[in-house]
Design a protein around this motif. Structure first.
Motif, short mmCIF file in Angstrom:
data_model
loop_
_atom_site.label_atom_id
_atom_site.label_comp_id
_atom_site.label_asym_id
_atom_site.label_seq_id
_atom_site.Cartn_x
_atom_site.Cartn_y
_atom_site.Cartn_z
N LEU A 88 7.33 2.52 -7.21
CA LEU A 88 7.85 2.85 -8.68
C LEU A 88 8.53 1.70 -9.55
O LEU A 88 8.35 1.34 -10.53
CB LEU A 88 9.02 4.00 -8.81
CG LEU A 88 8.18 5.29 -8.70
CD1 LEU A 88 9.24 6.38 -8.23
CD2 LEU A 88 7.18 5.63 -9.74
N ALA A 89 9.06 0.92 -8.31
CA ALA A 89 9.96 -0.38 -9.03
C ALA A 89 8.74 -1.37 -9.50
O ALA A 89 8.91 -2.00 -10.27
CB ALA A 89 10.77 -1.05 -7.86
N ASP A 90 7.48 -1.44 -8.73
CA ASP A 90 6.35 -2.33 -9.22
C ASP A 90 5.98 -1.77 -10.53
O ASP A 90 5.45 -2.70 -11.32
CB ASP A 90 5.24 -2.31 -8.10
CG ASP A 90 5.73 -3.21 -6.86
OD1 ASP A 90 6.84 -3.86 -6.85
OD2 ASP A 90 4.96 -2.99 -5.92
N ALA A 91 5.95 -0.41 -10.54
CA ALA A 91 5.29 -0.12 -11.77
C ALA A 91 6.03 -0.36 -13.01
O ALA A 91 5.78 -0.77 -14.12
CB ALA A 91 5.06 1.62 -11.77
N ILE A 92 7.33 -0.32 -12.96
CA ILE A 92 8.25 -0.71 -13.85
C ILE A 92 8.31 -1.78 -14.25
O ILE A 92 8.31 -2.36 -15.77
CB ILE A 92 9.92 -0.20 -13.46
CG1 ILE A 92 10.18 1.18 -13.14
CG2 ILE A 92 10.85 -0.71 -14.31
CD1 ILE A 92 11.48 1.56 -12.54
N GLU A 93 8.30 -2.88 -13.31
CA GLU A 93 8.08 -4.09 -13.45
C GLU A 93 6.85 -4.57 -14.34
O GLU A 93 6.83 -5.40 -15.32
CB GLU A 93 8.23 -5.02 -12.32
CG GLU A 93 8.23 -6.56 -12.55
CD GLU A 93 8.10 -7.32 -11.23
OE1 GLU A 93 7.67 -8.26 -10.86
OE2 GLU A 93 8.72 -6.42 -10.21
N HIS A 94 5.79 -4.02 -13.81
CA HIS A 94 4.48 -4.44 -14.58
C HIS A 94 4.57 -3.78 -16.13
O HIS A 94 4.10 -4.35 -17.11
CB HIS A 94 3.46 -3.62 -13.83
CG HIS A 94 2.18 -3.83 -14.34
ND1 HIS A 94 1.29 -5.01 -13.65
CD2 HIS A 94 1.40 -3.22 -15.16
CE1 HIS A 94 0.19 -5.15 -14.53
NE2 HIS A 94 0.02 -4.00 -15.26
#
Length: 57
Positions: free
Chosen positions: A23-29
């Motif tokens: 989820l953190a990766d999705a937010i950053e992306h």
């Protein structure tokens, strides 16, 4: 490489950790795409996605 704590096979914590990282990766992306995309509709959609994901973590 980070050292991971060993959990019992039926312990859900490793899965929770993995989901939080995803989820953190999705937010950053989504936030990165926000700055790249010049179309207001897409910016609004990506901004909403980032906000919803951040609220859930």
């Amino acid at each position: 490489m980070t050292d991971r704590v060993q959990y019992a096979e039926d312990d859900p914590r490793p899965h929770i950790i993995t989901l939080r990282e995803l989820l953190a990766d999705a937010i950053e992306h989504a936030c990165q795409d926000l700055t790249k995309n010049g179309q207001p509709e897409e910016q609004a959609r990506l901004g909403a996605t980032a906000q919803v994901r951040q609220a859930g973590t």
